[in-house]
Design a protein around this motif. Structure first.
Motif, short mmCIF file in Angstrom:
data_model
loop_
_atom_site.label_atom_id
_atom_site.label_comp_id
_atom_site.label_asym_id
_atom_site.label_seq_id
_atom_site.Cartn_x
_atom_site.Cartn_y
_atom_site.Cartn_z
N LYS A 110 0.34 -3.83 -5.99
CA LYS A 110 -0.26 -2.74 -7.08
C LYS A 110 -0.16 -3.03 -8.63
O LYS A 110 -0.84 -3.08 -9.37
CB LYS A 110 -0.02 -1.53 -6.71
N ILE A 111 1.16 -3.39 -8.72
CA ILE A 111 1.70 -3.47 -10.19
C ILE A 111 0.92 -4.58 -10.87
O ILE A 111 0.61 -4.70 -11.92
CB ILE A 111 3.07 -3.43 -10.51
N LEU A 112 1.12 -5.63 -10.31
CA LEU A 112 0.47 -6.96 -10.57
C LEU A 112 -0.94 -7.18 -10.75
O LEU A 112 -1.83 -7.45 -11.61
CB LEU A 112 0.95 -8.26 -9.95
N ALA A 123 0.94 -1.22 0.04
CA ALA A 123 0.04 -0.20 -0.04
C ALA A 123 0.97 1.21 -0.10
O ALA A 123 0.44 2.23 -0.43
CB ALA A 123 -0.91 -0.05 1.20
N GLU A 124 2.19 1.16 0.23
CA GLU A 124 3.04 2.19 0.33
C GLU A 124 3.69 2.50 -0.91
O GLU A 124 4.36 3.57 -1.08
CB GLU A 124 3.85 2.19 1.66
N VAL A 125 3.27 1.82 -1.92
CA VAL A 125 4.17 2.13 -3.27
C VAL A 125 3.05 3.41 -3.74
O VAL A 125 1.88 2.96 -3.88
CB VAL A 125 4.03 0.99 -4.02
N ALA A 126 3.76 4.20 -4.26
CA ALA A 126 3.01 5.59 -4.72
C ALA A 126 2.41 5.03 -6.15
O ALA A 126 2.98 4.08 -6.75
CB ALA A 126 3.88 6.52 -4.70
N ASP A 127 1.25 5.53 -6.18
CA ASP A 127 0.51 5.15 -7.55
C ASP A 127 1.27 5.63 -8.77
O ASP A 127 0.98 4.99 -9.76
CB ASP A 127 -0.79 5.81 -7.23
#
Lengths: 249, 249, 249, 249
Positions: free
Chosen positions: A113-115, A83-87
């Motif tokens: 998020k990327i997958l 969740a901490e990975v920036a959009d």
């Protein structure tokens, strides 16, 4: 065994387990972090390649536009900090994969998020951390990712990942794993999205020394070689409105 | 649960184990033969259907041109007498499958002449008859063959079938099995060939009462419903040499 | 563009059109035969490879066990003499493909004994020899066979091949062609069978100089590179009966 | 031809062309809107079904949680207002598709938020509005969506949609179209995502009376029947952490 290709490789790891020293054994198992261990192994397989690492804590998570533009293959390990990975970083990576950058997603990265953006499904699964033996069976021996790989790969202790693994039907199903408890898992699968290639491989965890297993290292190297398309111009598919017979010049 | 469709069904069994009473338990387990048990179960699922059986010992193995022409779904069980199936019968069945007749191939039928001809591979596999527990996991829950099926199906004792299962990449991979010894197997797969649909399902043997298992019966009924195309005219794909714009004529 | 790989390549052509000088233009178009033209082009792409040819008239059709055993990639062109290919030669080629030899089947080879045996379908199609423009569109740009290939490839005059092309669902659909008359065709498709890889590519004919087209030559070279697995030991999948836990032993 | 199944159907249309009367012919061509024409056709095919419509202007775009929960199949037509569809509605639809609701996406809906989220790619394509003849060829005749459909379907005037269509490799490729200008397009494709089924079909536009074409209506009805899973409980795949041998319990 060494590859003659020389793709530019970045190994990304959230790096949070390492920073917190959780589990307490991680520092001993992976003194340079999970990313460091993977990068060292890949450097041996690709002597002509630039192999570097990046983590969540780096500015822009270490994945600036400039760096991605010169990266042929990105490996992704994440677990407790998805969740901490920036959009905006996810946007950039997504864009580059569709344009032809190879992507190798590892283990708990199934929930990254990327997958999930690339696949459009929940990517949920069953899991149980009970130190079970995992057997990784080859089911598509003609695929380059299976080249030189024993069947089964025997991993003495592992976290169990089990079906239903909520992914789209993969382009290639290369490996299926079983666990002592009886569960099965599609543990090595490929996808094509846009002009890019994706390989997901589930073995690997922060509690077990899986990335030191020679056969697992071979699979990762095969995966990097397969997703890499160094000569590609990295242009994303886009809408076009051609005149009739534009192609006949 | 009953189906509203009413395909015409023929359950074919070589019938040699039954005739020889080998194993000695087969008569008790399947007093009407394996084919009889399967036919009885299907008759319950398809109350509007004609469900009949045929065996190797019947004239023309019970698979005359006339009978095949009015059959919507053929189920195939064979084991020790594959070589005794006449090539002209295999030709006929092949022709009808390509024209649209549904085919369900069971267990040791993986080595039948009809399946290896349709698939073009050896269909070889690993096996071990050691009474192991088989777990059948659903991996494509959106497929009608998985409807109403528990995951996993638990079969207390079974012959092990393991990878590498030398088949072409299936259209749909619906079930993956694991066994106590740790092997995995793509136990429920579909193929399309010509205008016809094929479902291969591995659970089932002459030594274990697998075809009495309610969940296995449900899978077979789902499989029959899925491969059936009753309204089809049964014309085989053929070469054509049309004039330009024949379609606008 | 040259490949660094050096697979051993055999270009097989029935060679009957050339022997009969039918059509009368074939000698001018392909002075060394269709096989000679293809071999010359491949020799340029694979400077490290042994590239040779074989025809129907050669003893054993030039495809002895010894030669196949040292061949990494076999290309196959046939048209009017499919029935004259000896079944024992087809058996040998089939065996080697399942063991890992690459196979590239060209144009009218869709009806060859080897392809129909590997695929299990009729491989029938629509056709019309009317000198129509063929456009070959890339639909899977991430596939190596599409690398460096223009979309569309424009072939000014060609025989039309149209759907329904009765093949199994391919592993990869790379090219789709259209023709002036409006038909479409899956003109570039891959299959895996056993340990081997197969590429079928439809452009090419005895009446049109298609194999001199630089883009077509590039596709064939890409196809050869993709199906080749030089390091493979060429063992065919076979049935095995392992003990429990044989792998941990 | 009528279906015996009775799925609950909602035809969604942004409805903006109709509201603006652009093009000026739309009111005459589709007096009840594109959605009204499609719903009327489906009502004839599914006499037992509730068939209703919804548009962007309805509260919550007409797609409340309650309504989606009792919908078996949602059809989606959008073109110039994709960006106006609220993200929370897209979230809801996404959730229901993964849980088993069928989705049929039409024509310019290729760029809808719901399809691009489910597929993870740009879904971009080539296009040209020049009133060209479209031919829709069946390439998977064994698929129920092709049942009773002529090959080719002839659409006298249409907008051209051409490759590269940037979608993941579909589960089934059923139709390929050609256009007068020579382009080709994978015009009928299926996907499975989570427990749900998706059918994308490209013919149809606001300027041409394509949805009045009897063959197009048949394809849409087949598509609705195929994606529908009325008995499904609509539970989304989710992560689970089972004990060892939970299944034997």
């Amino acid at each position: 065994m060494e590859f003659t290709s020389a793709p530019s490789i970045v190994v990304w790891n959230e790096g949070v387990h390492e920073a917190r020293n959780e589990p307490a054994t991680i520092g001993e198992m992976y003194p340079q972090g999970i990313h460091g261990a993977i990068a060292a192994s890949l450097a041996g397989y690709f002597p002509g390649s630039e192999v570097s690492t990046a983590t969540l804590a780096d500015p822009g998570h270490g994945l600036t536009e400039e760096r991605l533009a010169r990266t042929d293959v990105l490996l992704w390990w994440g677990h407790i900090a998805h969740a901490e990975v920036a959009d905006e970083v996810v946007d950039r990576v997504h864009h580059h994969v569709l344009g032809g950058m190879g992507l190798v997603v590892l283990h708990s990265g199934h929930f990254s998020k990327i997958l999930t953006r690339l696949l459009g499904t929940t990517c949920s699964l069953k899991w149980r951390n009970d130190g079970e033996r995992e057997l990784v069976w080859t089911v598509k021996p003609s695929h380059p990712i299976a080249a030189g790989v024993e069947s089964p790969i025997i991993i003495p202790e592992q976290e169990m990942y089990g079906e239903l693994f909520d992914i789209p039907e993969p382009d290639d199903l290369i490996f299926i794993s079983s666990f002592e408890g009886g569960e099965v898992f599609r543990s090595g699968v490929t996808f094509s999205r846009g002009r890019g290639r994706i390989f997901y491989f589930s073995p690997g965890d922060q509690e077990y020394p899986v990335y030191h297993h020679p056969q697992i290292q071979r699979v990762l190297a095969n995966g990097v070689d397969w997703v890499a398309q160094p000569a590609r111009d990295r242009s994303m598919p886009r809408v076009e409105n051609p005149a009739r017979d534009w192609f006949s010049g």
